[in-house]
Motif scaffolding. Structure first.
Motif, mmCIF file in Angstrom:
data_model
loop_
_atom_site.group_PDB
_atom_site.id
_atom_site.type_symbol
_atom_site.label_atom_id
_atom_site.label_comp_id
_atom_site.label_asym_id
_atom_site.label_seq_id
_atom_site.Cartn_x
_atom_site.Cartn_y
_atom_site.Cartn_z
ATOM 1 N N ILE A 1 -10.291 -12.576 7.597
ATOM 2 C CA ILE A 1 -9.366 -11.804 6.769
ATOM 3 C C ILE A 1 -10.010 -10.539 6.209
ATOM 4 C CG2 ILE A 1 -9.843 -13.060 4.625
ATOM 5 C CD1 ILE A 1 -6.834 -12.790 3.975
ATOM 6 N N GLU A 2 -11.320 -10.539 6.056
ATOM 7 C CA GLU A 2 -11.989 -9.338 5.544
ATOM 8 C C GLU A 2 -11.777 -8.159 6.493
ATOM 9 O OE1 GLU A 2 -14.347 -13.016 4.331
ATOM 10 O OE2 GLU A 2 -13.564 -12.208 6.223
ATOM 11 N N ARG A 3 -12.044 -8.381 7.778
ATOM 12 C CA ARG A 3 -11.876 -7.320 8.769
ATOM 13 C C ARG A 3 -10.407 -6.906 8.880
ATOM 14 N NH1 ARG A 3 -15.203 -5.646 12.805
ATOM 15 N NH2 ARG A 3 -16.586 -7.448 12.475
ATOM 16 N N GLU A 4 -9.501 -7.866 8.820
ATOM 17 C CA GLU A 4 -8.071 -7.570 8.937
ATOM 18 C C GLU A 4 -7.575 -6.755 7.745
ATOM 19 O OE1 GLU A 4 -6.548 -11.467 9.286
ATOM 20 O OE2 GLU A 4 -7.147 -11.713 11.378
ATOM 21 N N THR A 5 -8.058 -7.084 6.559
ATOM 22 C CA THR A 5 -7.674 -6.323 5.369
ATOM 23 C C THR A 5 -8.158 -4.887 5.465
ATOM 24 O OG1 THR A 5 -7.708 -8.321 3.993
ATOM 25 C CG2 THR A 5 -7.873 -6.206 2.860
ATOM 26 N N MET B 1 0.827 -1.202 0.000
ATOM 27 C CA MET B 1 0.000 0.000 0.000
ATOM 28 C C MET B 1 0.868 1.261 0.000
ATOM 29 S SD MET B 1 -2.859 -1.442 -0.182
ATOM 30 C CE MET B 1 -3.610 0.152 -0.383
ATOM 31 N N ASN B 2 1.955 1.231 0.745
ATOM 32 C CA ASN B 2 2.858 2.385 0.758
ATOM 33 C C ASN B 2 3.434 2.653 -0.623
ATOM 34 O OD1 ASN B 2 2.472 2.871 3.483
ATOM 35 N ND2 ASN B 2 4.266 1.705 4.125
ATOM 36 N N ARG B 3 3.777 1.589 -1.355
ATOM 37 C CA ARG B 3 4.337 1.787 -2.694
ATOM 38 C C ARG B 3 3.276 2.301 -3.667
ATOM 39 N NH1 ARG B 3 9.013 0.004 -5.127
ATOM 40 N NH2 ARG B 3 9.733 0.175 -2.976
ATOM 41 N N VAL B 4 2.079 1.749 -3.597
ATOM 42 C CA VAL B 4 0.993 2.222 -4.462
ATOM 43 C C VAL B 4 0.710 3.699 -4.177
ATOM 44 C CG1 VAL B 4 -1.449 1.954 -5.016
ATOM 45 C CG2 VAL B 4 -0.018 -0.065 -4.733
ATOM 46 N N SER B 5 0.702 4.076 -2.911
ATOM 47 C CA SER B 5 0.490 5.482 -2.549
ATOM 48 C C SER B 5 1.621 6.351 -3.083
ATOM 49 C CB SER B 5 0.393 5.635 -1.031
ATOM 50 O OG SER B 5 -0.759 4.993 -0.525
ATOM 51 N N HIS B 6 2.853 5.890 -2.920
ATOM 52 C CA HIS B 6 4.020 6.646 -3.401
ATOM 53 C C HIS B 6 3.942 6.883 -4.903
ATOM 54 C CE1 HIS B 6 8.207 6.979 -4.942
ATOM 55 N NE2 HIS B 6 8.364 7.751 -3.879
ATOM 56 N N ASN B 7 3.429 5.882 -5.628
ATOM 57 C CA ASN B 7 3.329 5.984 -7.090
ATOM 58 C C ASN B 7 2.065 6.707 -7.552
ATOM 59 O OD1 ASN B 7 5.703 4.538 -7.311
ATOM 60 N ND2 ASN B 7 4.710 2.602 -7.815
ATOM 61 N N TRP C 1 -6.325 4.387 3.425
ATOM 62 C CA TRP C 1 -7.025 4.047 2.192
ATOM 63 C C TRP C 1 -8.544 3.953 2.333
ATOM 64 C CZ3 TRP C 1 -5.723 2.843 -2.966
ATOM 65 C CH2 TRP C 1 -4.410 3.187 -3.299
ATOM 66 N N LEU C 2 -9.060 4.216 3.510
ATOM 67 C CA LEU C 2 -10.510 4.265 3.667
ATOM 68 C C LEU C 2 -11.000 5.687 3.902
ATOM 69 C CD1 LEU C 2 -11.294 1.037 5.721
ATOM 70 C CD2 LEU C 2 -11.113 1.365 3.245
ATOM 71 N N SER C 3 -10.187 6.655 3.528
ATOM 72 C CA SER C 3 -10.586 8.063 3.589
ATOM 73 C C SER C 3 -11.641 8.326 2.516
ATOM 74 C CB SER C 3 -9.385 8.966 3.346
ATOM 75 O OG SER C 3 -8.935 8.836 2.006
ATOM 76 N N PRO C 4 -12.429 9.393 2.668
ATOM 77 C CA PRO C 4 -13.439 9.698 1.648
ATOM 78 C C PRO C 4 -12.862 9.811 0.244
ATOM 79 C CG PRO C 4 -13.853 10.995 3.614
ATOM 80 C CD PRO C 4 -12.530 10.299 3.843
ATOM 81 N N ALA C 5 -11.681 10.410 0.113
ATOM 82 C CA ALA C 5 -11.078 10.574 -1.215
ATOM 83 C C ALA C 5 -10.755 9.223 -1.842
ATOM 84 C CB ALA C 5 -9.827 11.426 -1.118
ATOM 85 N N HIS C 6 -10.206 8.314 -1.052
ATOM 86 C CA HIS C 6 -9.878 7.003 -1.593
ATOM 87 C C HIS C 6 -11.141 6.208 -1.908
ATOM 88 C CE1 HIS C 6 -5.777 7.786 -0.060
ATOM 89 N NE2 HIS C 6 -5.413 6.897 -0.966
ATOM 90 N N VAL D 1 -5.921 -2.857 7.815
ATOM 91 C CA VAL D 1 -4.673 -2.381 7.203
ATOM 92 C C VAL D 1 -4.945 -1.214 6.266
ATOM 93 C CG1 VAL D 1 -2.761 -2.978 5.664
ATOM 94 C CG2 VAL D 1 -3.504 -4.606 7.411
ATOM 95 N N LEU D 2 -5.978 -1.341 5.459
ATOM 96 C CA LEU D 2 -6.326 -0.254 4.543
ATOM 97 C C LEU D 2 -6.647 1.024 5.310
ATOM 98 C CD1 LEU D 2 -8.557 -2.210 2.004
ATOM 99 C CD2 LEU D 2 -6.252 -1.331 1.617
#
Length: 290
Positions: A160-164, A137-143, A173-178, A167-168
């Protein structure tokens, strides 16, 4: 019309993907009538799949959208890998010869971090590692890229759904913009897609498969997209999906996979699909540009 009913019992064993797409994927492709092009496991025809190198390769080629897969280690770390086993895309058999069948869930995160995930593809990528989801996720954000994230094999990894989603969330990555235009959660398991929708209703979700047209109204309650293999769809099937409104009150979308040649790319684009997932994004882009 080529359609295939997908049984919930079988899909629960197959996996899940998380995708966050904009309201209109076609608009996001910067060409109003062209399907969105998503780099499958990164630019995986040109760099080892699901590695940071594949993400970077897609970025260098000018592709904003990448797709990945998530598994879970023995000690609970989420890592980016397609197969339930480490054998195909790492040197795990050499490093840990006595631990067949080398399933991800039988290794700790520290053990997975020791593995070479690049040499199998090309010696130029020797030393590439299996990234954790956080590293990815850090690399995707950086790019400045956007993500199609598949939760794999959820039946093997309860919770795994809740765990994923955690992390997001931790990585922003769960901000309104994302949520508006950068992420979708997709899965072969209808139960997983439904769970993600229930846990975080703002997340756009997608079911991987080709449900019968008669079942689409049921999927529309929790899936914004039906993402089907290109071998199973027709113009009529695409139109049937897009005639339904998804859980966010907008027309359902369809991304099709995995298209790597120009002829099939043009064919499914002609059906009106919203996006194409491909190992060769450059080939698909050239074939579908207006």
């Amino acid at each position: 019309m080529h359609m295939r009913a997908v049984a919930t019992a079988s899909t629960a064993l197959m996996g899940a993907t998380v995708l966050f797409l904009p309201t209109s994927p076609a608009q996001a492709s910067n060409a109003s009538d062209n399907p969105l092009v998503v780099a499958h496991r990164g630019a995986s025809a040109y760099a080892p799949e699901n590695t940071l190198a594949a993400v970077d390769k897609a970025a260098k080629m000018g592709f904003r959208w990448v797709e990945n897969d998530v598994q879970r280690t023995k000690d609970g770390e989420l890592v980016v890998l397609h197969d339930a086993s480490l054998a195909r895309t790492t040197n795990v058999e050499e490093v840990f010869p006595g631990r067949a069948p080398w399933n991800v869930r039988d290794f700790t995160a520290a053990e997975v971090a020791r593995l070479d995930a690049g040499s199998w593809f090309d010696s130029r990528y020797a030393g590439a590692r299996v990234p954790t989801l956080k590293q990815y996720m850090n690399r995707v954000s950086h790019n400045h890229q956007k993500l199609v994230l598949e939760i794999k094999n959820p039946a093997l990894y309860p919770g795994i759904e809740r765990e994923t989603l955690k992390v997001l969330s931790n990585e922003g990555w769960l901000s309104p913009a994302h949520l508006k235009n950068s992420l979708v959660v997709q899965s072969f398991s209808a139960d997983t897609v439904r769970t993600v929708h229930q846990l975080r209703p703002g997340v756009k979700t997608a079911f991987l498969g080709t449900p019968a047209v008669t079942d689409l109204s049921e999927y529309a309650a929790f899936a914004d997209q039906i993402n089907a293999s290109y071998t199973t769809i027709s113009r009529g099937y695409v139109a049937a999906i897009q005639a339904f409104n998804g859980p966010h009150g907008k027309p359902m979308e369809i991304l099709t996979w995995t298209v790597d040649d120009a002829d099939n790319a043009r064919r499914v684009a002609g059906y009106g699909v919203d996006g194409i997932i491909t190992n060769k994004p450059d080939v698909v882009r050239a074939a579908t540009e207006s």
